[in-house]
Scaffold this motif. Structure first.
Motif, PDB file in Angstrom:
ATOM      1  N   GLY A 115     -17.514  11.014  38.251  1.00  0.00           N
ATOM      2  CA  GLY A 115     -17.931  10.303  37.052  1.00  0.00           C
ATOM      3  C   GLY A 115     -19.438  10.067  36.969  1.00  0.00           C
ATOM      4  O   GLY A 115     -19.905   9.430  36.022  1.00  0.00           O
ATOM      5  N   GLN A 116     -20.204  10.536  37.948  1.00  0.00           N
ATOM      6  CA  GLN A 116     -21.649  10.346  37.931  1.00  0.00           C
ATOM      7  C   GLN A 116     -22.349  11.666  38.207  1.00  0.00           C
ATOM      8  O   GLN A 116     -21.770  12.584  38.786  1.00  0.00           O
ATOM      9  CB  GLN A 116     -22.070   9.311  38.983  1.00  0.00           C
ATOM     10  N   LYS A 117     -23.608  11.733  37.824  1.00  0.00           N
ATOM     11  CA  LYS A 117     -24.413  12.907  38.147  1.00  0.00           C
ATOM     12  C   LYS A 117     -24.643  12.923  39.657  1.00  0.00           C
ATOM     13  O   LYS A 117     -24.675  11.872  40.297  1.00  0.00           O
ATOM     14  CB  LYS A 117     -25.761  12.840  37.430  1.00  0.00           C
ATOM     15  N   PRO A 118     -24.831  14.099  40.241  1.00  0.00           N
ATOM     16  CA  PRO A 118     -25.101  14.167  41.687  1.00  0.00           C
ATOM     17  C   PRO A 118     -26.410  13.450  42.049  1.00  0.00           C
ATOM     18  O   PRO A 118     -27.336  13.381  41.252  1.00  0.00           O
ATOM     19  CB  PRO A 118     -25.232  15.670  41.955  1.00  0.00           C
ATOM     20  N   PHE A 119     -26.440  12.914  43.264  1.00  0.00           N
ATOM     21  CA  PHE A 119     -27.620  12.256  43.809  1.00  0.00           C
ATOM     22  C   PHE A 119     -28.169  13.122  44.935  1.00  0.00           C
ATOM     23  O   PHE A 119     -27.437  13.859  45.568  1.00  0.00           O
ATOM     24  CB  PHE A 119     -27.279  10.893  44.425  1.00  0.00           C
ATOM     25  N   ILE A 120     -29.428  12.953  45.230  1.00  0.00           N
ATOM     26  CA  ILE A 120     -30.046  13.594  46.384  1.00  0.00           C
ATOM     27  C   ILE A 120     -30.587  12.493  47.283  1.00  0.00           C
ATOM     28  O   ILE A 120     -31.236  11.561  46.806  1.00  0.00           O
ATOM     29  CB  ILE A 120     -31.193  14.533  45.965  1.00  0.00           C
ATOM     30  N   LEU A 121     -30.290  12.583  48.585  1.00  0.00           N
ATOM     31  CA  LEU A 121     -30.846  11.628  49.549  1.00  0.00           C
ATOM     32  C   LEU A 121     -32.244  12.093  49.921  1.00  0.00           C
ATOM     33  O   LEU A 121     -32.430  13.233  50.327  1.00  0.00           O
ATOM     34  CB  LEU A 121     -29.992  11.554  50.809  1.00  0.00           C
ATOM     35  N   ASN A 122     -33.202  11.185  49.792  1.00  0.00           N
ATOM     36  CA  ASN A 122     -34.588  11.534  50.045  1.00  0.00           C
ATOM     37  C   ASN A 122     -35.234  10.433  50.875  1.00  0.00           C
ATOM     38  O   ASN A 122     -34.962   9.258  50.661  1.00  0.00           O
ATOM     39  CB  ASN A 122     -35.316  11.692  48.714  1.00  0.00           C
ATOM     40  N   ALA A 123     -36.100  10.836  51.810  1.00  0.00           N
ATOM     41  CA  ALA A 123     -36.829   9.872  52.641  1.00  0.00           C
ATOM     42  C   ALA A 123     -38.086  10.522  53.181  1.00  0.00           C
ATOM     43  O   ALA A 123     -38.179  11.744  53.277  1.00  0.00           O
ATOM     44  CB  ALA A 123     -35.963   9.391  53.799  1.00  0.00           C
ATOM     45  N   GLN A 124     -39.010   9.688  53.543  1.00  0.00           N
ATOM     46  CA  GLN A 124     -40.239  10.148  54.194  1.00  0.00           C
ATOM     47  C   GLN A 124     -40.058   9.972  55.693  1.00  0.00           C
ATOM     48  O   GLN A 124     -39.871   8.846  56.157  1.00  0.00           O
ATOM     49  CB  GLN A 124     -41.439   9.330  53.693  1.00  0.00           C
ATOM     50  N   TYR A 125     -40.103  11.067  56.448  1.00  0.00           N
ATOM     51  CA  TYR A 125     -39.911  10.992  57.897  1.00  0.00           C
ATOM     52  C   TYR A 125     -41.131  10.369  58.569  1.00  0.00           C
ATOM     53  O   TYR A 125     -42.267  10.708  58.250  1.00  0.00           O
ATOM     54  CB  TYR A 125     -39.668  12.391  58.489  1.00  0.00           C
ATOM     55  N   ARG A 126     -40.871   9.455  59.476  1.00  0.00           N
ATOM     56  CA  ARG A 126     -41.904   8.863  60.325  1.00  0.00           C
ATOM     57  C   ARG A 126     -41.455   9.051  61.769  1.00  0.00           C
ATOM     58  O   ARG A 126     -40.360   8.635  62.140  1.00  0.00           O
ATOM     59  CB  ARG A 126     -42.088   7.382  60.002  1.00  0.00           C
TER      60      ARG A 126
END
Length: 185
Positions: A115-126
């Motif tokens: 029921g929702q548009k796809p999401f993408i998991l995003n992060a800045q690696y430290r």
């Protein structure tokens, strides 16, 4: 012609492996159940205290030593956290390598919720440092929608009693550390 076909098949297989590993499959199942307050992945109760209950998670990341769901009751409101300890070692370099491996498995994962548009998991690696007993990378769902705006996902490398632990957590708003609430930046 045969070489081109073979190279294309190898490329497709490697791409499928990048976007479809067991860690992100488990994480997707957890995130899908977030709107249900992890009800569908909550197993047997492990312990119960005045303001906290702990349940076994029916979803686990491959190789994890411990996965649970914590329910905190604060001001007549229940808050849920899914926590999974994916690696333990007294050796910081081994733990840091596992932390990076899991980050690589999660980064850019596509999450599909009905029921929702796809999401993408995003992060800045430290890169974690041994000087800090707590290192973390916070993932965000892109694009953000109202129903999922309080959802937090983080990967942490924590030192507990001379053991480095790599943990993956999915939670609402704030994270709990041994009964202490800490806002995650």
């Amino acid at each position: 012609m045969t070489l081109a076909f073979l190279l294309n098949a190898v490329w497709l297989f490697s791409q499928e492996d990048v976007f479809s590993n067991k860690t992100n499959i488990a994480l997707e199942k957890v995130i899908r159940d977030y709107p249900n307050r992890f009800h569908n992945i909550r197993g047997d109760m492990i312990s119960q205290h005045e303001q906290m209950s702990e349940y076994k998670s029916t979803i686990s990341v491959p190789g994890a030593s411990y996965c649970s769901i914590l329910k905190y009751t604060v001001a007549n409101n229940d808050v849920y956290n899914w926590n999974c300890t994916t690696f333990n070692s007294p050796n910081f370099m081994q733990a840091r390598a596992k932390f990076k491996e899991i980050y690589d498995q999660i980064e850019n994962t596509i999450i599909k919720i009905e029921g929702q548009k796809p999401f993408i998991l995003n992060a800045q690696y430290r890169t974690p440092t041994e000087l800090h007993n707590f290192n973390s990378v916070n993932f965000e769902l892109l694009p953000t929608v109202e129903e999922m705006r309080n959802l937090k996902i983080d990967l942490s490398l924590e030192k507990e009693s001379n053991i480095w632990k790599v943990k993956l957590s999915v939670y609402e708003g704030e994270r709990k550390f041994s009964g202490v609430t800490a806002a995650v930046q």
